[in-house]
Design a protein around this motif. Structure first.
Motif, PDB file in Angstrom:
ATOM      1  N   LYS A 185      62.453  24.017  34.630  1.00 14.77           N
ATOM      2  CA  LYS A 185      60.853  25.331  35.503  1.00 14.77           C
ATOM      3  C   LYS A 185      62.088  25.977  35.967  1.00 14.77           C
ATOM      4  N   THR A 186      61.890  27.482  35.511  1.00 12.49           N
ATOM      5  CA  THR A 186      62.140  28.567  36.379  1.00 12.49           C
ATOM      6  C   THR A 186      61.472  29.517  36.970  1.00 12.49           C
ATOM      7  N   LYS A 187      61.849  29.529  38.507  1.00  8.63           N
ATOM      8  CA  LYS A 187      60.983  30.156  38.866  1.00  8.63           C
ATOM      9  C   LYS A 187      61.204  31.880  39.507  1.00  8.63           C
ATOM     10  N   TRP A 188      60.611  32.556  39.806  1.00 10.30           N
ATOM     11  CA  TRP A 188      60.556  33.838  40.690  1.00 10.30           C
ATOM     12  C   TRP A 188      59.352  34.722  41.129  1.00 10.30           C
ATOM     13  N   ALA A 189      59.777  35.263  42.680  1.00 14.39           N
ATOM     14  CA  ALA A 189      59.146  35.323  42.985  1.00 14.39           C
ATOM     15  C   ALA A 189      59.785  36.589  43.863  1.00 14.39           C
ATOM     16  N   ASN A 190      58.670  38.218  43.582  1.00 10.70           N
ATOM     17  CA  ASN A 190      59.228  39.167  44.445  1.00 10.70           C
ATOM     18  C   ASN A 190      59.621  39.390  45.594  1.00 10.70           C
ATOM     19  N   PRO A 191      60.605  39.608  46.207  1.00 13.05           N
ATOM     20  CA  PRO A 191      60.593  39.285  47.753  1.00 13.05           C
ATOM     21  C   PRO A 191      60.063  40.853  48.004  1.00 13.05           C
ATOM     22  N   ASN A 192      60.023  41.637  47.428  1.00 11.62           N
ATOM     23  CA  ASN A 192      58.869  42.892  48.148  1.00 11.62           C
ATOM     24  C   ASN A 192      57.372  43.157  47.702  1.00 11.62           C
ATOM     25  N   TYR A 193      57.209  41.984  47.785  1.00  9.54           N
ATOM     26  CA  TYR A 193      55.878  42.089  47.420  1.00  9.54           C
ATOM     27  C   TYR A 193      55.181  41.016  48.516  1.00  9.54           C
ATOM     28  N   ASN A 194      54.212  41.232  49.642  1.00 13.73           N
ATOM     29  CA  ASN A 194      53.442  40.895  50.306  1.00 13.73           C
ATOM     30  C   ASN A 194      52.495  39.680  49.427  1.00 13.73           C
ATOM     31  N   PHE A 195      52.002  38.394  49.574  1.00 15.80           N
ATOM     32  CA  PHE A 195      50.974  37.540  48.568  1.00 15.80           C
ATOM     33  C   PHE A 195      49.695  37.640  49.057  1.00 15.80           C
ATOM     34  N   SER A 196      49.936  37.438  50.174  1.00 14.97           N
ATOM     35  CA  SER A 196      48.863  36.753  51.613  1.00 14.97           C
ATOM     36  C   SER A 196      47.718  37.351  51.227  1.00 14.97           C
ATOM     37  N   LYS A 197      47.396  38.711  50.302  1.00 16.34           N
ATOM     38  CA  LYS A 197      45.912  39.053  50.117  1.00 16.34           C
ATOM     39  C   LYS A 197      45.509  38.985  48.720  1.00 16.34           C
ATOM     40  N   LYS A 211      58.933  48.285  49.036  1.00 14.59           N
ATOM     41  CA  LYS A 211      58.086  46.984  49.474  1.00 14.59           C
ATOM     42  C   LYS A 211      56.817  47.342  47.858  1.00 14.59           C
ATOM     43  N   ILE A 212      55.856  46.163  47.677  1.00 12.57           N
ATOM     44  CA  ILE A 212      55.168  47.016  47.311  1.00 12.57           C
ATOM     45  C   ILE A 212      53.428  46.567  48.344  1.00 12.57           C
ATOM     46  N   ALA A 213      52.908  47.416  47.953  1.00 15.25           N
ATOM     47  CA  ALA A 213      51.835  47.300  48.740  1.00 15.25           C
ATOM     48  C   ALA A 213      50.939  45.577  48.614  1.00 15.25           C
ATOM     49  N   PRO A 214      50.370  45.117  49.614  1.00 21.56           N
ATOM     50  CA  PRO A 214      49.896  43.983  48.920  1.00 21.56           C
ATOM     51  C   PRO A 214      48.238  44.427  48.263  1.00 21.56           C
ATOM     52  N   GLU A 215      48.026  43.444  47.273  1.00 24.08           N
ATOM     53  CA  GLU A 215      46.482  43.986  46.808  1.00 24.08           C
ATOM     54  C   GLU A 215      46.165  42.389  46.556  1.00 24.08           C
ATOM     55  N   THR A 216      44.556  42.386  46.368  1.00 22.66           N
ATOM     56  CA  THR A 216      44.129  41.108  46.123  1.00 22.66           C
ATOM     57  C   THR A 216      43.887  40.784  45.064  1.00 22.66           C
ATOM     58  N   SER A 217      44.253  41.597  43.961  1.00 16.54           N
ATOM     59  CA  SER A 217      44.487  41.399  42.906  1.00 16.54           C
ATOM     60  C   SER A 217      45.502  40.968  41.879  1.00 16.54           C
ATOM     61  N   ALA A 276      49.687  27.367  38.778  1.00 14.73           N
ATOM     62  CA  ALA A 276      48.623  27.406  40.313  1.00 14.73           C
ATOM     63  C   ALA A 276      49.517  27.282  42.308  1.00 14.73           C
ATOM     64  N   GLN A 277      49.679  25.898  41.835  1.00 17.54           N
ATOM     65  CA  GLN A 277      50.390  25.243  43.103  1.00 17.54           C
ATOM     66  C   GLN A 277      51.441  26.445  43.779  1.00 17.54           C
ATOM     67  N   GLU A 278      52.259  26.599  42.527  1.00 14.69           N
ATOM     68  CA  GLU A 278      53.480  27.658  43.074  1.00 14.69           C
ATOM     69  C   GLU A 278      53.360  28.993  44.315  1.00 14.69           C
ATOM     70  N   LEU A 279      51.821  29.358  43.122  1.00 19.94           N
ATOM     71  CA  LEU A 279      51.246  31.002  43.855  1.00 19.94           C
ATOM     72  C   LEU A 279      50.605  30.549  44.759  1.00 19.94           C
ATOM     73  N   ALA A 280      50.213  30.112  45.073  1.00 22.59           N
ATOM     74  CA  ALA A 280      49.436  29.447  46.061  1.00 22.59           C
ATOM     75  C   ALA A 280      50.522  29.485  47.245  1.00 22.59           C
ATOM     76  N   LYS A 281      51.337  28.903  47.011  1.00 20.61           N
ATOM     77  CA  LYS A 281      52.717  28.219  48.241  1.00 20.61           C
ATOM     78  C   LYS A 281      53.154  29.571  48.565  1.00 20.61           C
ATOM     79  N   ALA A 282      53.102  30.757  47.755  1.00 20.45           N
ATOM     80  CA  ALA A 282      54.264  31.885  47.517  1.00 20.45           C
ATOM     81  C   ALA A 282      52.485  33.036  48.316  1.00 20.45           C
ATOM     82  N   ALA A 283      51.835  33.064  48.636  1.00 22.78           N
ATOM     83  CA  ALA A 283      50.165  33.534  49.040  1.00 22.78           C
ATOM     84  C   ALA A 283      50.760  32.756  50.989  1.00 22.78           C
ATOM     85  N   LYS A 284      50.856  31.855  50.623  1.00 22.38           N
ATOM     86  CA  LYS A 284      50.807  31.586  52.788  1.00 22.38           C
ATOM     87  C   LYS A 284      52.786  32.084  52.934  1.00 22.38           C
ATOM     88  N   LYS A 285      52.827  31.892  52.405  1.00 22.41           N
ATOM     89  CA  LYS A 285      54.355  32.368  53.097  1.00 22.41           C
ATOM     90  C   LYS A 285      54.374  34.101  53.880  1.00 22.41           C
TER      91      LYS A 285
END
Length: 233
Positions: free
Chosen positions: A25-37, A114-120, A224-233
């Motif tokens: 597995k190789t994973k990357w999450a954009n550090p400019n994006y806030n996944f919380s929403k 930074k990228i403005a957080p979105e709900t979708s 889905a698990q890794e995306l949920a982890k990103a949303a909690k950071k």
């Protein structure tokens, strides 16, 4: 230095693992994006790579399996899921590589913007491999442990029968086997900017089993698990 590191990390996530034959597995999450929403995932495309090996066959139900498993997995992590698939196509290996490069080009290469957080977010799936390969195991001999009855004299000189284990080589005829293989990229984009915000490439194989269903469900669960982890950071 940060700019180069970010670019290099994303490049690995998007382009790595083209021919790996084991789980990776190789994973990357954009550090400019806030996944919380982030709450809603919209599947907008499924691209399935045409077999580039004569021994490989694409799963006939690949698209249906992709949508069904993602819906279950994302629901368990409290994400809503919609499928507005615009392209459900067979593409070449070269076209898949171009999609990965285009996604790479869409990423910000600096941590200051930074990228403005979105709900979708929009999800694009590239199935580099989604099916099974056929291979032939040639005829051969295999060692087997077998139990034989033999007669021998005991300490009193009497003949007795006893069980003796011996290794023998038995002929095994040629046979055809099928190995399930999945190599899937999950690319998540911000709908407002069309910048990539999350990428996961997951490669798995199961020997002598052509059914991709369970393996794909585990891959969808991991996404889905890794995306949920990103949303909690």
């Amino acid at each position: 230095m940060k700019k180069l590191l970010l670019f290099f990390t994303l490049a690995i996530a998007l382009l790595a693992l083209p021919l790996v034959a084991h789980a990776d597995k190789t994973k990357w999450a954009n550090p400019n994006y806030n996944f919380s929403k982030l709450q809603n995932i919209d599947l907008v495309s499924i691209s399935i790579v045409e077999p580039y090996e004569d021994s490989f066959s694409v799963d006939d139900m690949a698209s249906e399996k992709i949508i069904s498993a993602l819906q279950k997995s994302l629901a368990k992590r409290n994400f809503s899921f919609e499928s507005s698939v615009e392209s459900n196509l067979m593409i070449t290996k070269e076209a898949a590589a171009k999609l990965a490069k285009d996604a790479l080009a869409s990423a910000y290469s600096t941590e200051t913007i930074k990228i403005a957080p979105e709900t979708s977010a929009e999800l694009k799936i590239i199935a580099h491999k989604f099916g099974y390969r056929t291979r032939i195991i040639p005829a051969h001999e295999e060692p087997r442990t077998r139990t034989f009855k033999e007669k021998a004299k005991d300490n009193n000189g009497n003949w007795v029968e006893r069980n003796v284990e011996r290794t023998v080589y038995e002929y095994v005829p040629e046979r055809t086997v099928y190995d399930a293989q999945l190599d899937v990229s999950f690319q998540l984009f911000d709908p407002a900017t069309q910048k990539i915000i999350f990428n996961l490439r997951d490669v798995r194989e199961r020997s002598q089993d052509s059914d991709t269903t369970d393996m794909w469900q585990r891959m969808a669960n991991y996404f889905a698990q890794e995306l949920a982890k990103a949303a909690k950071k």
